[in-house]
Design a protein around this motif. Structure first.
Motif, short mmCIF file in Angstrom:
data_model
loop_
_atom_site.label_atom_id
_atom_site.label_comp_id
_atom_site.label_asym_id
_atom_site.label_seq_id
_atom_site.Cartn_x
_atom_site.Cartn_y
_atom_site.Cartn_z
N ASP A 115 -18.35 34.84 96.97
CA ASP A 115 -17.42 34.64 97.90
C ASP A 115 -16.02 35.37 98.04
OD1 ASP A 115 -16.18 33.68 95.63
OD2 ASP A 115 -15.82 31.65 96.17
N PHE A 116 -15.91 36.52 97.36
CA PHE A 116 -14.93 37.61 97.36
C PHE A 116 -15.41 38.94 97.39
CE2 PHE A 116 -11.18 39.84 95.34
CZ PHE A 116 -10.36 39.42 96.02
N LEU A 117 -14.75 39.42 98.80
CA LEU A 117 -15.18 40.68 99.07
C LEU A 117 -13.88 41.38 99.47
CD1 LEU A 117 -17.20 43.06 99.98
CD2 LEU A 117 -17.16 42.06 102.20
N VAL A 118 -13.91 42.95 98.84
CA VAL A 118 -12.49 43.60 99.16
C VAL A 118 -13.31 44.84 99.54
CG1 VAL A 118 -10.51 44.65 98.28
CG2 VAL A 118 -11.18 42.33 97.49
N HIS A 119 -12.81 45.38 100.56
CA HIS A 119 -13.03 46.88 101.10
C HIS A 119 -11.81 47.47 101.69
CE1 HIS A 119 -14.84 50.37 102.58
NE2 HIS A 119 -14.58 50.23 103.73
N VAL A 120 -11.20 48.43 101.00
CA VAL A 120 -9.92 48.98 101.38
C VAL A 120 -10.32 50.49 101.57
CG1 VAL A 120 -7.45 49.40 101.23
CG2 VAL A 120 -8.45 47.46 100.65
N MET A 147 -4.34 42.31 99.66
CA MET A 147 -4.91 41.49 98.47
C MET A 147 -3.74 41.05 97.59
SD MET A 147 -7.64 42.51 95.61
CE MET A 147 -7.15 44.29 95.43
N ASN A 148 -3.69 39.79 97.13
CA ASN A 148 -2.80 39.14 96.20
C ASN A 148 -3.78 38.06 95.34
OD1 ASN A 148 -0.62 38.20 95.04
ND2 ASN A 148 0.14 36.84 96.94
N GLU A 149 -4.04 38.67 94.28
CA GLU A 149 -5.07 38.22 93.48
C GLU A 149 -4.65 37.72 91.89
OE1 GLU A 149 -8.64 36.13 92.99
OE2 GLU A 149 -7.91 36.96 95.00
N GLY A 150 -4.92 36.47 91.69
CA GLY A 150 -4.50 36.31 90.27
C GLY A 150 -5.57 36.20 88.99
N PHE A 151 -5.43 36.69 88.18
CA PHE A 151 -6.36 36.62 86.97
C PHE A 151 -5.89 35.67 85.56
CE2 PHE A 151 -7.16 40.38 89.23
CZ PHE A 151 -8.50 40.64 89.23
N VAL A 152 -6.75 34.77 85.12
CA VAL A 152 -6.23 34.15 84.02
C VAL A 152 -7.11 35.03 82.58
CG1 VAL A 152 -5.82 31.93 84.78
CG2 VAL A 152 -7.98 32.59 83.89
N ASP A 173 -13.77 49.14 96.72
CA ASP A 173 -14.88 48.19 97.01
C ASP A 173 -15.33 47.01 95.92
OD1 ASP A 173 -15.50 49.06 99.77
OD2 ASP A 173 -16.53 50.82 98.83
N PHE A 174 -15.30 46.03 96.07
CA PHE A 174 -15.57 44.78 95.25
C PHE A 174 -16.07 43.71 95.89
CE2 PHE A 174 -14.86 41.07 92.57
CZ PHE A 174 -15.17 41.55 91.33
N PHE A 175 -16.95 43.14 95.41
CA PHE A 175 -17.89 41.88 95.90
C PHE A 175 -18.36 40.95 94.40
CE2 PHE A 175 -21.82 39.81 97.41
CZ PHE A 175 -21.03 38.69 98.25
N ASN A 176 -17.73 39.89 94.36
CA ASN A 176 -18.34 39.19 93.17
C ASN A 176 -19.71 38.63 93.21
OD1 ASN A 176 -17.97 36.81 95.01
ND2 ASN A 176 -16.40 36.07 93.60
#
Length: 90
Positions: free
Chosen positions: A52-57, A18-23, A46-49
């Motif tokens: 269109d963005f799902l993370v499962h590690v 994951m390489n994600e940016g936040f403003v 686990d994260f799902f917005n």
């Protein structure tokens, strides 16, 4: 000038997970607390917005990752909302 807060999760075998940016600093802080909580409680990340963005590690992979955060100053033209923030700000 705006700040972009970045989290990078990298694994020795699998590379950058994951390489994600936040403003938004508050959303960044909440996301970091979620990641930290997963590590401390030995849970999967686990994260799902919702769109269109799902993370499962899995925890067994997450515990071996290097997690780096930083912030960068960018101009208003360079600011692009992250996939996570896009849902919240609609």
């Amino acid at each position: 000038m705006d700040k972009v807060y970045v989290i990078k999760v990298q694994h020795q075998t699998f590379g950058v997970l994951m390489n994600e940016g936040f403003v938004n600093a508050t959303q960044f802080k909440l996301f970091l607390k979620m990641v930290h909580g997963c590590i401390e409680l030995k849970n999967d990340l686990d994260f799902f917005n919702g769109t269109d963005f799902l993370v499962h590690v899995p925890y067994k992979i997450l515990k071996d990752c290097v997690i780096i955060t930083n912030n960068q100053t960018v101009t208003a033209g360079q600011v692009a909302k992250s996939k996570i923030e896009a849902l919240v700000t609609k």
